[in-house]
Design a protein around this motif. Structure first.
Motif, PDB file in Angstrom:
ATOM      1  N   GLY A  45       0.838  -1.189   0.000  1.00  0.00           N
ATOM      2  CA  GLY A  45       0.000   0.000   0.000  1.00  0.00           C
ATOM      3  C   GLY A  45       0.869   1.235   0.000  1.00  0.00           C
ATOM      4  O   GLY A  45       1.767   1.383   0.825  1.00  0.00           O
ATOM      5  N   TYR A  46       0.633   2.119  -0.950  1.00  0.00           N
ATOM      6  CA  TYR A  46       1.417   3.340  -1.043  1.00  0.00           C
ATOM      7  C   TYR A  46       0.667   4.479  -0.353  1.00  0.00           C
ATOM      8  O   TYR A  46      -0.419   4.299   0.189  1.00  0.00           O
ATOM      9  CB  TYR A  46       1.694   3.673  -2.508  1.00  0.00           C
ATOM     10  CG  TYR A  46       2.388   2.545  -3.237  1.00  0.00           C
ATOM     11  CD1 TYR A  46       3.739   2.289  -3.030  1.00  0.00           C
ATOM     12  CD2 TYR A  46       1.682   1.714  -4.104  1.00  0.00           C
ATOM     13  CE1 TYR A  46       4.377   1.246  -3.680  1.00  0.00           C
ATOM     14  CE2 TYR A  46       2.311   0.669  -4.761  1.00  0.00           C
ATOM     15  CZ  TYR A  46       3.660   0.441  -4.547  1.00  0.00           C
ATOM     16  OH  TYR A  46       4.285  -0.592  -5.184  1.00  0.00           O
ATOM     17  N   SER A  47       1.233   5.653  -0.396  1.00  0.00           N
ATOM     18  CA  SER A  47       0.632   6.784   0.310  1.00  0.00           C
ATOM     19  C   SER A  47      -0.711   7.190  -0.279  1.00  0.00           C
ATOM     20  O   SER A  47      -1.512   7.838   0.384  1.00  0.00           O
ATOM     21  CB  SER A  47       1.593   7.982   0.280  1.00  0.00           C
ATOM     22  OG  SER A  47       1.896   8.342  -1.061  1.00  0.00           O
ATOM     23  N   VAL A  49      -3.267   5.237  -1.196  1.00  0.00           N
ATOM     24  CA  VAL A  49      -4.160   4.079  -1.176  1.00  0.00           C
ATOM     25  C   VAL A  49      -5.617   4.454  -1.459  1.00  0.00           C
ATOM     26  O   VAL A  49      -6.290   3.766  -2.239  1.00  0.00           O
ATOM     27  CB  VAL A  49      -4.037   3.315   0.159  1.00  0.00           C
ATOM     28  CG1 VAL A  49      -5.200   2.340   0.346  1.00  0.00           C
ATOM     29  CG2 VAL A  49      -2.721   2.549   0.199  1.00  0.00           C
ATOM     30  N   PHE A  75      -4.192  -4.256   0.302  1.00  0.00           N
ATOM     31  CA  PHE A  75      -3.030  -3.385   0.378  1.00  0.00           C
ATOM     32  C   PHE A  75      -2.286  -3.633   1.693  1.00  0.00           C
ATOM     33  O   PHE A  75      -2.853  -3.479   2.773  1.00  0.00           O
ATOM     34  CB  PHE A  75      -3.445  -1.921   0.286  1.00  0.00           C
ATOM     35  CG  PHE A  75      -3.952  -1.522  -1.065  1.00  0.00           C
ATOM     36  CD1 PHE A  75      -5.300  -1.283  -1.271  1.00  0.00           C
ATOM     37  CD2 PHE A  75      -3.087  -1.406  -2.132  1.00  0.00           C
ATOM     38  CE1 PHE A  75      -5.777  -0.922  -2.519  1.00  0.00           C
ATOM     39  CE2 PHE A  75      -3.548  -1.034  -3.382  1.00  0.00           C
ATOM     40  CZ  PHE A  75      -4.902  -0.796  -3.576  1.00  0.00           C
ATOM     41  N   GLN A  77       0.205  -2.201   4.032  1.00  0.00           N
ATOM     42  CA  GLN A  77       0.809  -0.891   4.259  1.00  0.00           C
ATOM     43  C   GLN A  77       2.036  -0.944   5.161  1.00  0.00           C
ATOM     44  O   GLN A  77       2.818  -0.005   5.189  1.00  0.00           O
ATOM     45  CB  GLN A  77      -0.238   0.073   4.815  1.00  0.00           C
ATOM     46  CG  GLN A  77      -1.345   0.367   3.799  1.00  0.00           C
ATOM     47  CD  GLN A  77      -2.275   1.467   4.250  1.00  0.00           C
ATOM     48  OE1 GLN A  77      -3.300   1.210   4.848  1.00  0.00           O
ATOM     49  NE2 GLN A  77      -1.907   2.698   3.950  1.00  0.00           N
ATOM     50  N   ASP A  78       2.216  -2.036   5.885  1.00  0.00           N
ATOM     51  CA  ASP A  78       3.411  -2.210   6.704  1.00  0.00           C
ATOM     52  C   ASP A  78       4.444  -2.978   5.883  1.00  0.00           C
ATOM     53  O   ASP A  78       4.415  -4.207   5.806  1.00  0.00           O
ATOM     54  CB  ASP A  78       3.071  -2.964   7.986  1.00  0.00           C
ATOM     55  CG  ASP A  78       4.283  -3.121   8.906  1.00  0.00           C
ATOM     56  OD1 ASP A  78       5.365  -2.604   8.556  1.00  0.00           O
ATOM     57  OD2 ASP A  78       4.142  -3.768   9.966  1.00  0.00           O
TER      58      ASP A  78
END
Length: 383
Positions: A45-47, A49, A75, A77-78
């Motif tokens: 997951g990118y910024s 999302v 996604f 994100q971690d």
């Protein structure tokens, strides 16, 4: 073979395996009537999302209409959790396709989601036969393009579907049109240096500061038919000499002399402005780039690829792919999905750039302002 944490090994080959050799090819022109399926994909997951989720919703309108398929995206994100989450998802059977990269191939803490490791642990599927039958556009592209085929191999099978274009260090020189002499061939770095002298005499300069030192090192390694070894993190040590097929010291190659010649030309003719506007700066007569992706869109210059007789090597660690789970419920539909995204222009643009006039715009045939969205297929194939 290259060992990974002493648990597995892999090698890269050049030929697509074809278990149906000698049989009549059955590559469908269309996907035909398809029953409804859902494909679940896990990826970082990118910024952006929320925007990516909006793109997935739009993309599902196309996939549902054209291949009767809905995409569900998980996604992650971690990023630090990728080495444990990706294998766990593949084991669970709850995910059909996952993101994989080889950036951490030799990192003992993160290698668990690299493609070679996942393949040798039996967590992902070899897809060459599926690609031939269910992904004709991908199959053709992999046969036509050595670059992508080379990066997706583990031992004798294809395990990945290229997620983005790999980084290739190939020199491209850009020369202001009114400064290119008639019948003058620009094919090597020596031609660039000679032209720099001529251009400087007319009051123009050479924008040489656009390349980082490591980019230069890759260029001159390729020109000298050498290859950076996986643990080559600094300038020095040993590299692989392809011509003589042996490992040699960096100091025993011409790379160091080539780089010194480049810096001498820089010192003599270079412009030191790091943010050059080529349309506005009329001092720039010539510039050098290490990738076609970095060349600016300008009508005032001509472009010349250098050393085209060389096959520019690509670091296997640059491979980024989507891989199909060995426990996927419908791997055939996963291949159809990716083939559709590669070959349909509307779906391709949506997956790569987002929603037109919201995330990006097209001006004079050039994509402007977009950030890479759901997938990063841009520049890979021409749909």
């Amino acid at each position: 073979n290259l060992a990974i944490n002493h648990t597995t090994a892999f090698e890269v080959t050049d030929q697509i395996p074809d278990s149906t050799a000698g049989e009549k090819e059955d590559i469908p022109k269309k996907y035909g009537d398809l029953h409804y399926e859902e494909i679940t994909i896990a990826m970082p997951g990118y910024s952006n999302v929320p925007r990516m989720q909006g793109v997935v919703e739009k993309l599902n309108e196309l996939t549902l209409e054209n291949i009767n398929t809905t995409i569900n995206v998980m996604f992650i994100q971690d990023v630090m959790a990728m080495p444990t989450r990706i294998p766990a998802l593949l084991n669970s059977g709850n995910c059909d396709v996952v993101y994989s990269d080889n950036f951490n191939l030799f990192n003992n803490n993160f290698y668990q989601y690299t493609m070679p490791y996942l393949a040798t642990q039996g967590l992902i599927m070899e897809v060459s036969d599926l690609m031939k039958k269910y992904a004709p556009s991908l199959y053709k592209a992999y046969n036509d393009e050595y670059i992508y085929r080379h990066l997706m191999y583990v031992n004798e099978g294809i395990y990945g579907l290229s997620f983005k274009e790999p980084s290739i260090s190939m020199p491209i020189v850009m020369v202001r049109k009114n400064l290119v002499p008639n019948d003058y061939k620009i094919e090597t770095m020596d031609d660039v240096y000679y032209l720099s002298d001529e251009i400087d005499a007319k009051g123009y300069k050479f924008a040489t500061n656009l390349l980082a030192r490591r980019s230069l090192f890759r260029i001159f390694t390729n020109i000298n038919d050498c290859y950076l070894l996986p643990d080559m993190h600094v300038f020095g040590g040993y590299i692989h000499d392809f011509v003589n097929d042996k490992i040699v010291r960096f100091e025993d190659t011409e790379i160091l002399n080539d780089m010194m010649a480049y810096y001498e030309n820089w010192d003599k003719h270079g412009i030191l402005d790091k943010r050059i506007d080529f349309e506005q700066n009329d001092r720039v007569g010539i510039a050098l780039f290490d990738s076609v992706l970095k060349v600016p869109n300008t009508k005032d210059y001509q472009f010349f690829p250098l050393h085209t007789d060389k096959r520019f090597q690509i670091d296997y660690k640059n491979a980024v792919s989507m891989v199909v789970s060995a426990n996927a419920k419908n791997p055939e539909r996963a291949l159809i999905l990716f083939d559709y995204l590669f070959s349909d222009k509307k779906a391709y643009d949506l997956a790569c750039f987002g929603v037109e006039d919201v995330d990006y715009s097209v001006q004079d045939g050039t994509y402007k302002g977009g950030t890479r969205m759901f997938f990063m297929f841009n520049y890979m194939y021409e749909p």
